[in-house]
Scaffold this active site. Structure first.
Site, PDB file in Angstrom:
ATOM      1  N   GLY A  14       0.825  -1.212   0.000  1.00 41.21           N
ATOM      2  CA  GLY A  14       0.000   0.000   0.000  1.00 41.21           C
ATOM      3  C   GLY A  14       0.859   1.262   0.000  1.00 41.21           C
ATOM      4  O   GLY A  14       0.593   2.216  -0.742  1.00 41.21           O
ATOM      5  N   TYR A 129      -4.171 -20.025   6.283  1.00 40.70           N
ATOM      6  CA  TYR A 129      -4.015 -18.798   5.475  1.00 40.70           C
ATOM      7  C   TYR A 129      -4.223 -19.145   4.000  1.00 40.70           C
ATOM      8  O   TYR A 129      -4.947 -18.453   3.273  1.00 40.70           O
ATOM      9  CB  TYR A 129      -2.615 -18.234   5.713  1.00 40.70           C
ATOM     10  CG  TYR A 129      -2.180 -17.097   4.817  1.00 40.70           C
ATOM     11  CD1 TYR A 129      -2.557 -15.781   5.083  1.00 40.70           C
ATOM     12  CD2 TYR A 129      -1.352 -17.324   3.716  1.00 40.70           C
ATOM     13  CE1 TYR A 129      -2.137 -14.733   4.271  1.00 40.70           C
ATOM     14  CE2 TYR A 129      -0.926 -16.287   2.900  1.00 40.70           C
ATOM     15  CZ  TYR A 129      -1.319 -14.995   3.182  1.00 40.70           C
ATOM     16  OH  TYR A 129      -0.893 -13.967   2.375  1.00 40.70           O
TER      17      TYR A 129
END
Ligand code: NAP
Length: 304
Positions: A14, A129
């Site tokens: 990000g 995950y």
């Protein structure tokens, strides 16, 4: 105007994306907890054209082993809610971000192609995950089928970069650089790494993934594909490259065999990525690691 939302805006990818795509809206868990339905509704009701969904519970092997239920639930909740509300608010383009560690633990031939994603269970060290992230691929493909959308996902290899964490949740390269930095600071000339040093990894700079994500939007790419560097180094090779990048070639590397190796190999094919983009040039591991080391050095100098 293309109104873009980026979740996981405070993470390492990000932060890289913010440098090259400054006009988008970036959010973190501080503003919106995406495991909570009302938060997802609140952010997506702002009617975005495009969503780049980076947010995830991400961590290294030990954290995955210690908190498998949290890894599963947080990722499954976030991804399902984000996709449901993207459909509800008619988001035109959705890019989900998976990971090559969700591929099968072992396959008959390498490198792995996108079509092999469901060919066997993920590695036991990040099984929960892996399954929760694979579910996002299934959900995206199902949305395209049912609602005639062009949502897609990328499957990036292991990442590193200047915005990685240097704490107990750090990934391999950040942990390695920190070990070198600490050894140098205390006048030692060796580092100890987990496992055997034999596993193979394709490490990619988070900046390179950010560039691909931006190009997907600029060049209207709506395919799902692997994103990786072509280099598939052993952990020992990577440690030697890092020692060189940090000016510590003379250090010895020791291995703690009581700690797990993780998956032996998980190299993925870049054939599809290469067919979609021209002139792709990834940052070399040595140059990228040098930048991580310099960042760690500067952060420690300024925090004194
Ligand atoms: P990161 O640095 O760990 O950042 C994770 C981001 O997700 C942060 O912005 C975090 O916000 C946000 N987040 C976590 N839980 C959240 C929640 N409940 N609600 C809202 N936001 C939440 O991750 P990254 O390395 O940039 O990874 C980006 C994507 O690439 C992830 O989807 C990851 O699975 C994938 N990927 C990563 C790697 C790797 O080696 N790192 C490799 C392949 C793929 P806060 O800062 O507020 O916690």
């Amino acid at each position: 105007m293309n109104k873009i939302l980026v979740t996981g805006g405070s993470g390492q990818v990000g932060k890289e994306l913010q440098q090259i795509l400054p006009g988008a809206t970036y959010i973190s868990s501080k503003e919106y907890n995406l495991t909570v339905e009302k938060d997802v509704n609140a952010i997506l009701s702002n009617k975005f054209d495009t969503v780049i969904h980076l947010a995830a519970r991400v961590g290294g092997i030990i954290d995955n082993i210690n908190y498998p239920a949290d890894y599963f639930a947080d990722n499954a909740l976030m991804n399902t809610l984000m996709l449901n509300y993207a459909v509800k608010y008619n988001v035109k383009r959705f890019i989900g971000v998976l990971s090559t560690c969700i591929y099968p633990d072992k396959v008959k031939s390498y490198p792995m192609k996108e079509s092999m994603l469901h060919d066997g269970p993920p590695t036991p060290t990040n099984f929960s995950y892996g399954i929760s992230k694979r579910a996002m691929a299934v959900h995206i493909d199902a949305i395209n089928e049912q609602y005639n959308k062009k949502y897609c996902y990328v499957i990036p290899s292991n990442l590193y970069g200047i915005y990685d964490k240097f704490d107990e949740k750090s990934h391999f390269v950040a942990a390695l650089v920190k070990k070198i930095y600490d050894a140098k600071k205390s006048n030692k000339d060796s580092i100890t790494l987990y496992g055997s040093g034999l596993p193979l990894r394709q490490f990619m700079n988070a900046k390179d993934l950010a560039i691909i994500l931006k190009r997907m939007i600029d060049e209207d790419v709506t395919e799902s594909f692997n994103v990786a560097s072509k280099d598939n180094f052993s952990i020992n090779d990577i440690a030697e490259i890092a020692l060189k990048a940090c000016g510590c070639e003379h250090f010895s590397i020791e291995y703690d065999g009581t700690k797990p190796d993780g998956q032996y190999r998980k190299d993925v094919s870049t054939e599809k990525m290469d067919s979609l983009f021209s002139n792709l040039q990834f940052i070399s591991l040595e140059k990228g690691i040098k930048e991580v080391y310099n960042k760690l050095y500067e952060d420690n100098i300024t925090s004194r």
